[in-house]
Write an enzyme that holds these catalytic residues in place. Structure first.
Site, PDB file in Angstrom:
ATOM      1  NE  ARG A  62      26.969  85.284  40.805  1.00  0.00           N
ATOM      2  CZ  ARG A  62      28.117  85.015  40.189  1.00  0.00           C
ATOM      3  NH1 ARG A  62      28.864  85.995  39.753  1.00  0.00           N
ATOM      4  NH2 ARG A  62      28.499  83.779  39.988  1.00  0.00           N
ATOM      5  CG  ASP A 121      34.889  79.741  46.810  1.00  0.00           C
ATOM      6  OD1 ASP A 121      33.803  79.760  46.210  1.00  0.00           O
ATOM      7  OD2 ASP A 121      35.941  79.299  46.313  1.00  0.00           O
ATOM      8  CE1 TYR A 173      38.302  76.723  39.676  1.00  0.00           C
ATOM      9  CE2 TYR A 173      38.113  74.689  40.936  1.00  0.00           C
ATOM     10  CZ  TYR A 173      37.579  75.605  40.044  1.00  0.00           C
ATOM     11  OH  TYR A 173      36.331  75.400  39.523  1.00  0.00           O
ATOM     12  NE  ARG A 202      28.716  78.509  44.375  1.00  0.00           N
ATOM     13  CZ  ARG A 202      29.175  79.088  43.272  1.00  0.00           C
ATOM     14  NH1 ARG A 202      28.402  79.834  42.535  1.00  0.00           N
ATOM     15  NH2 ARG A 202      30.436  78.945  42.937  1.00  0.00           N
ATOM     16  NE  ARG A 241      27.963  89.183  43.287  1.00  0.00           N
ATOM     17  CZ  ARG A 241      28.256  89.624  42.082  1.00  0.00           C
ATOM     18  NH1 ARG A 241      27.506  90.551  41.523  1.00  0.00           N
ATOM     19  NH2 ARG A 241      29.302  89.139  41.436  1.00  0.00           N
TER      20      ARG A 241
HETATM   21  O1  CP3 Z   1      25.623  78.425  48.941  1.00  0.00           O
HETATM   22  C1  CP3 Z   1      26.572  77.635  48.973  1.00  0.00           C
HETATM   23  O2  CP3 Z   1      26.584  76.566  48.325  1.00  0.00           O
HETATM   24  C2  CP3 Z   1      27.735  77.898  49.920  1.00  0.00           C
HETATM   25  C3  CP3 Z   1      28.867  78.589  49.475  1.00  0.00           C
HETATM   26  C4  CP3 Z   1      29.747  78.088  48.336  1.00  0.00           C
HETATM   27  C5  CP3 Z   1      30.305  78.979  47.380  1.00  0.00           C
HETATM   28  N1  CP3 Z   1      31.156  78.262  46.590  1.00  0.00           N
HETATM   29  C6  CP3 Z   1      30.011  80.425  47.298  1.00  0.00           C
HETATM   30  C7  CP3 Z   1      30.389  81.167  46.085  1.00  0.00           C
HETATM   31  C8  CP3 Z   1      30.253  76.808  48.058  1.00  0.00           C
HETATM   32  C9  CP3 Z   1      29.936  75.488  48.746  1.00  0.00           C
HETATM   33  C10 CP3 Z   1      31.148  76.929  46.965  1.00  0.00           C
HETATM   34  C11 CP3 Z   1      31.907  75.799  46.406  1.00  0.00           C
HETATM   35  C12 CP3 Z   1      32.788  76.008  45.257  1.00  0.00           C
HETATM   36  N2  CP3 Z   1      33.525  77.114  44.921  1.00  0.00           N
HETATM   37  C13 CP3 Z   1      33.099  74.988  44.304  1.00  0.00           C
HETATM   38  C14 CP3 Z   1      32.598  73.564  44.362  1.00  0.00           C
HETATM   39  C15 CP3 Z   1      31.228  73.402  43.838  1.00  0.00           C
HETATM   40  C16 CP3 Z   1      31.067  73.665  42.374  1.00  0.00           C
HETATM   41  O3  CP3 Z   1      30.439  74.690  42.054  1.00  0.00           O
HETATM   42  O4  CP3 Z   1      31.566  72.865  41.566  1.00  0.00           O
HETATM   43  C17 CP3 Z   1      33.996  75.548  43.363  1.00  0.00           C
HETATM   44  C18 CP3 Z   1      34.577  74.838  42.166  1.00  0.00           C
HETATM   45  C19 CP3 Z   1      34.257  76.892  43.769  1.00  0.00           C
HETATM   46  C20 CP3 Z   1      35.185  77.870  43.124  1.00  0.00           C
HETATM   47  C21 CP3 Z   1      34.480  79.083  42.693  1.00  0.00           C
HETATM   48  N3  CP3 Z   1      33.958  80.046  43.537  1.00  0.00           N
HETATM   49  C22 CP3 Z   1      34.244  79.509  41.361  1.00  0.00           C
HETATM   50  C23 CP3 Z   1      34.639  78.726  40.127  1.00  0.00           C
HETATM   51  C24 CP3 Z   1      33.565  80.727  41.438  1.00  0.00           C
HETATM   52  C25 CP3 Z   1      33.196  81.620  40.288  1.00  0.00           C
HETATM   53  C26 CP3 Z   1      31.938  81.207  39.632  1.00  0.00           C
HETATM   54  C27 CP3 Z   1      30.830  82.135  40.020  1.00  0.00           C
HETATM   55  O5  CP3 Z   1      29.709  81.654  40.211  1.00  0.00           O
HETATM   56  O6  CP3 Z   1      31.089  83.341  40.064  1.00  0.00           O
HETATM   57  C28 CP3 Z   1      33.356  81.033  42.807  1.00  0.00           C
HETATM   58  C29 CP3 Z   1      32.665  82.215  43.370  1.00  0.00           C
HETATM   59  C30 CP3 Z   1      31.548  81.988  44.345  1.00  0.00           C
HETATM   60  N4  CP3 Z   1      31.552  81.068  45.357  1.00  0.00           N
HETATM   61  C31 CP3 Z   1      30.336  82.723  44.410  1.00  0.00           C
HETATM   62  C32 CP3 Z   1      29.599  82.219  45.494  1.00  0.00           C
HETATM   63  C33 CP3 Z   1      28.265  82.681  46.015  1.00  0.00           C
HETATM   64  C34 CP3 Z   1      29.958  83.888  43.483  1.00  0.00           C
HETATM   65  C35 CP3 Z   1      30.649  85.115  43.991  1.00  0.00           C
HETATM   66  C36 CP3 Z   1      29.904  86.370  43.688  1.00  0.00           C
HETATM   67  O7  CP3 Z   1      28.976  86.693  44.412  1.00  0.00           O
HETATM   68  O8  CP3 Z   1      30.330  87.015  42.745  1.00  0.00           O
END
Ligand code: CP3
Length: 346
Positions: A33, A78, A154, A29, A42
């Site tokens: 944000r 994602d 999920y 990540r 965003r």
């Molecule tokens: O920078 C990176 O690591 C690359 C991109 C990446 C994202 N998600 C972007 C993202 C990666 C590798 C993921 C993996 C991901 N996504 C996982 C596995 C890793 C972990 O965190 O356990 C999981 C479970 C998800 C599912 C997911 N996506 C959730 C639960 C959420 C909501 C939580 C949150 O932070 O809002 C997301 C959204 C998400 N994925 C965001 C980002 C940058 C936030 C979106 C936003 O900008 O609002």
């Protein structure tokens, strides 16, 4: 023989079997944000649009590379893109996270179409090809997917959960249906990662965020075995491309996972004692991790001390420095600079 090009990539070098000191670093990540330049983009498009618009996804992937010269660039995407492109409805709701139309019955599963994946991820493939042209020559480009079990959690639950009770219930009450879902996801995940590699990903990572909720027998069946199958498919098509596995909260099961899957690198979470686990896994396996994201958020002297401790405890092993989970939203961006400087100064 190793080409000059690949020798100039410290992260890929570690994954391919060489020791590099100080260790290469990137963060889960790292695009997110906590970065003001991420927040600026965003506002312009919703999350799925950001993932599926090559210009935006390229820019978001590059932001942490420009700011910190990370050794790895992870595709901005994602893990839930896969179920979405197979036809499951998906929305990211502010303050709530992902919301999907849950898969609970045979006909929900039958409505998914894995044939569409390759075509539907055309924008992701395009993003990777642009990145492979634009990245600095020292940066390794990473593709990724969720593991079948984590993505199934999920899909069945319809979003996040503390215990994924609906998913566990399906495993116990309708094992045939659950296995059908796992088989579909295992194949589709391998095919998607294969497409990432064809489009320029130099290594790929499997995120298993929730495998750690399972008891040992189920962990072997739904985490270790599907991972082994995915690695087998990928190695048959792309023998040179390293695969990283992240069995978050896997505890002692991570050792068995490391031994049986054929992965090139084991990524560990915050709670893992990396130096001890290093002694229990195959010697030719690299390790990735595992600084506590909270210590990064807090910064200062505790960050410097802990980052050095982790780095030095793995000296002599093939190690990629990373966090034990993703960067937290309230992390001051300058703490990431301090971390990168610390890991790189010897
Ligand atoms: O920078 C990176 O690591 C690359 C991109 C990446 C994202 N998600 C972007 C993202 C990666 C590798 C993921 C993996 C991901 N996504 C996982 C596995 C890793 C972990 O965190 O356990 C999981 C479970 C998800 C599912 C997911 N996506 C959730 C639960 C959420 C909501 C939580 C949150 O932070 O809002 C997301 C959204 C998400 N994925 C965001 C980002 C940058 C936030 C979106 C936003 O900008 O609002």
């Amino acid at each position: 023989m190793t080409s000059h090009n690949s020798l100039s990539k410290p992260l890929l070098n570690v994954l391919q079997g060489r020791k590099v000191w100080p260790p290469p670093i990137w963060l889960m990540r790292q695009a997110g944000r906590y970065l003001p330049e991420f927040q600026a983009l965003r506002a312009k498009a919703n999350f799925l649009t950001r993932c599926m618009t090559p210009d935006i996804a390229v820019e978001l992937t590059l932001q942490p590379i420009r700011r910190y010269q990370m050794d790895g660039a992870i595709l901005f995407s994602d893990i839930l893109i896969l179920p979405w492109v197979m036809g499951q409805s998906l929305n990211f709701i502010e303050g709530k996270g992902p919301v999907l139309e849950p898969i609970r019955e045979e006909r929900d599963l039958n409505a998914l179409n894995e044939e569409k994946v390759f075509e539907a991820i055309a924008p992701v493939r395009e993003t990777l090809s642009i990145l492979s042209q634009e990245l600095p020559s020292t940066t390794t480009l990473l593709g990724f997917a969720g593991s079948p079990f984590t993505v199934a959690c999920y899909m069945v639950e319809g979003g996040g959960s503390r215990d994924f009770a609906q998913t566990r219930k399906m495993m116990l009450q309708n094992p045939v249906l659950f296995q059908k879902l796992m088989t579909l996801l295992t194949r589709a995940t391998a095919n998607m990662l294969s497409a990432h590699i064809q489009s320029g990903a130099e290594a790929v990572m499997l995120f298993d965020s929730w495998g750690g909720i399972l008891p040992p027998e189920e962990f072997r069946k739904f985490v270790t075995e599907p991972t082994r199958q995915i690695v087998e498919i990928l190695k048959s098509r792309h023998p040179e491309t390293p695969v990283i596995g992240f069995p978050r909260l896997g505890g002692i099961m991570s050792v068995d996972y490391a031994q049986k899957t054929g992965l090139d690198c084991l990524a560990l979470d915050t709670v893992a004692d990396m130096a001890r686990i290093a002694e229990m896994i195959p010697e030719n396996m690299a390790l990735q991790g595992n600084l506590d994201p909270m210590i990064l958020l807090n910064g200062g002297e505790p960050l410097v001390t802990e980052a050095r401790r982790i780095r030095d405890s793995l000296k002599g092993r093939r190690h990629i420095f990373n966090l034990g989970h993703g960067v937290m939203q309230q992390t001051p961006p300058e703490n990431v600079s301090l971390l990168v400087e610390t890991v790189r100064s010897v």
